[in-house]
Design an enzyme around this catalytic site. Structure first.
Site: not given
Ligand code: SF4
Length: 486
Positions: A9, A36, A110-111, A262
């Site tokens: 995210c 996201g 995020n995670g 990426y």
């Protein structure tokens, strides 16, 4: 990247009295949209009240002037979320909000935590959280953290105005796995990064305020200056007194290597390196490691572009375009089945026959995960008249599932899980196939190899992971059915 796996995210927070903070967070989230696309949300505080607006969809779909208008105040946080199939609903959108007495706080995560089971069993005693936490619900760990903080918040009220900070100092050491948080109460902006720093988080400066963001590129869009990374194991707190830092764990950096490969925007910086340049160096390394006689180097757009540029530069083979990406089609991972993903590739990429016909091609991409797209790309190029297709991948085979915030699904869905490089070459029907070696990949980042998580490539997990957390199954599962179903 072939058939897409879910990104981590994106989080963003601003403390800037007198500024239109919600608009700044909107712009920051817009810059982080690649992390996201399922839902977006913003929470803002005017010093008295926290207001949260969140919904399913892209940032531009969720927010307009009308929906930004109530988000008045001097600090705000925001979140963009990618979710796994099956957990796509409004209730999972973030920021998560909890009220505690007259106060409250909001959190964006995020995670992915790796000790949710133990945390959930602790919380099973709490009224209002009696239901077992489903691991299939990928935001459950964010809800768990919010509940843990709320519990400590109630227990440690000191009336010193730093209740969130105090609660976090007690909760953070108990969390394991990957977490980059932005949080806020009525008066404080907080940024937190787990002790390994799996996901990036940076601190930025406005002329009259402070910013916390997943990536440096999101600072640029609002004119903020990069100050430094939030360190692994660090909590930064911003309020009317400025910025202060707390360390809740010793730093043992293990940044996700795939942020370099990426995830992160090419114009972001990680470990002080511009990601685009690192990706070009990956392509150069690949050309040195796996040279091939060819007429043209071309990328799988857009993920393979910088590495293809690097490959062309190092090999001396001309760079060209063999595929055009339709920029106006949604990304194929939104399709829930492999079959639909396959159809989506044709919608997304179209060959340029004049550039391809009769040529020996080096085709470069940054990774192959499920392989569906890669196989179709090779087929398209052959149909368009390519004489030879030599596939080059600027990362090692992706063999192990991620437990740290990326949705790669079951190990059996990973093409390289149980196949040799030769078998993968046969499956994608390339004349040759080479993956960049891990040592060369980390060298291209310019950072120390020990500073990365490489688990999905090496099987060496930096922290203990559950054998299965419902989404990510570690045990080897034989490929069921023919390769054509992959
Ligand atoms: S397992 Fe792979 S994708 Fe997940 S954090 Fe580690 S390097 Fe990144």
């Amino acid at each position: 990247m072939d058939s897409h796996i879910g990104e981590a995210c994106g989080v963003f927070g601003v403390y800037a009295p007198g500024q239109p903070v919600a608009n700044l967070v909107y712009l920051g989230l817009y810059a982080l949209q690649h992390r996201g696309q399922e839902s977006a949300g913003i929470a803002a505080s005017d010093g008295q009240t926290i207001t949260v607006v969140k919904d399913m969809g892209l940032v531009t779909q969720v927010f307009d002037e009308r929906r930004l208008a109530p988000l008045d105040g001097h600090l705000a946080i925001g979140h963009v979320r990618y979710s796994t199939t099956g957990s796509s609903n409004w209730g999972n959108a973030q920021p998560v909000y909890r009220s505690v007495g007259d106060a409250g706080f909001a959190l964006g995560h995020n995670g992915n935590l790796t000790n949710t089971e133990r945390l959930a069993s602790d919380l099973g005693m709490l009224p209002g959280f009696a239901a077992p936490v489903s691991d299939a619900d990928s935001t459950s760990d964010s809800d768990l953290v919010a509940e843990l903080i709320a519990r400590e918040y109630r227990a440690t009220l000191r009336s010193d105005g730093r209740d969130l900070e105090n609660a976090l100092e007690r909760v953070l050491p108990s969390l394991e796995g990957a977490f980059s948080f932005v949080m806020m109460d009525e008066a404080h902006l907080v940024g937190v990064r787990d002790r390994h720093g799996f996901r990036p988080l940076v601190l930025g400066r406005l002329d009259d305020g402070w910013v916390v963001a997943s990536e440096t590129a999101a600072l640029d869009i609002i004119g903020a200056h990069f100050v430094r990374e939030v360190e692994p194991g660090e909590m930064v707190v911003v309020d009317a007194n400025g910025v202060r830092s707390h360390r809740f764990a010793e730093a043992t950096p293990k940044l996700c290597l795939f942020e370099f490969v990426y995830f992160a925007r090419p114009d972001s910086e990680l470990y002080g390196q511009r990601v685009h340049l690192a990706r070009q160096r990956m392509g150069e390394e690949l050309a040195r490691q796996a040279p091939v006689a060819a007429d043209m180097v071309m990328p799988v757009p857009e993920s393979g572009v910088p590495a293809a540029q690097g490959f062309a530069r190092a090999s001396g083979i001309p760079y060209g375009d063999g595929l055009v990406k339709n920029r106006y089609v949604g990304r194929t991972f939104i399709q829930p089945t492999q079959r639909e993903r396959g159809l989506g590739v044709r919608m997304k990429l179209n060959p340029l026959p004049e550039n391809i016909k009769g040529k020996r091609l080096v085709v470069v991409d940054d990774s192959i995960v499920r392989g569906t797209t890669t196989r179709q790309v090779v087929a398209m190029l052959r149909e368009a008249g390519a004489a030879e297709v030599h596939f080059r991948v600027s990362s090692p085979p992706y063999r192990w599932p991620c437990f740290f915030g990326m949705d790669t699904g079951r190990r059996s869905e990973l093409l390289a899980a149980d196949l040799s490089v030769g078998e993968i070459r046969d499956y994608i029907n390339a004349d040759s196939l080479a993956y960049l070696e891990l040592e060369r990949l980390t060298a291209a980042t310019g950072a120390a190899p020990s500073a990365f998580c490489t688990a999905c490539l090496s099987g060496e997990y930096p922290v203990e992971v559950p054998r299965s957390d419902g989404k990510h199954v570690l045990e080897v599962v034989d490929l069921t059915g023919p390769l054509s179903q992959l």
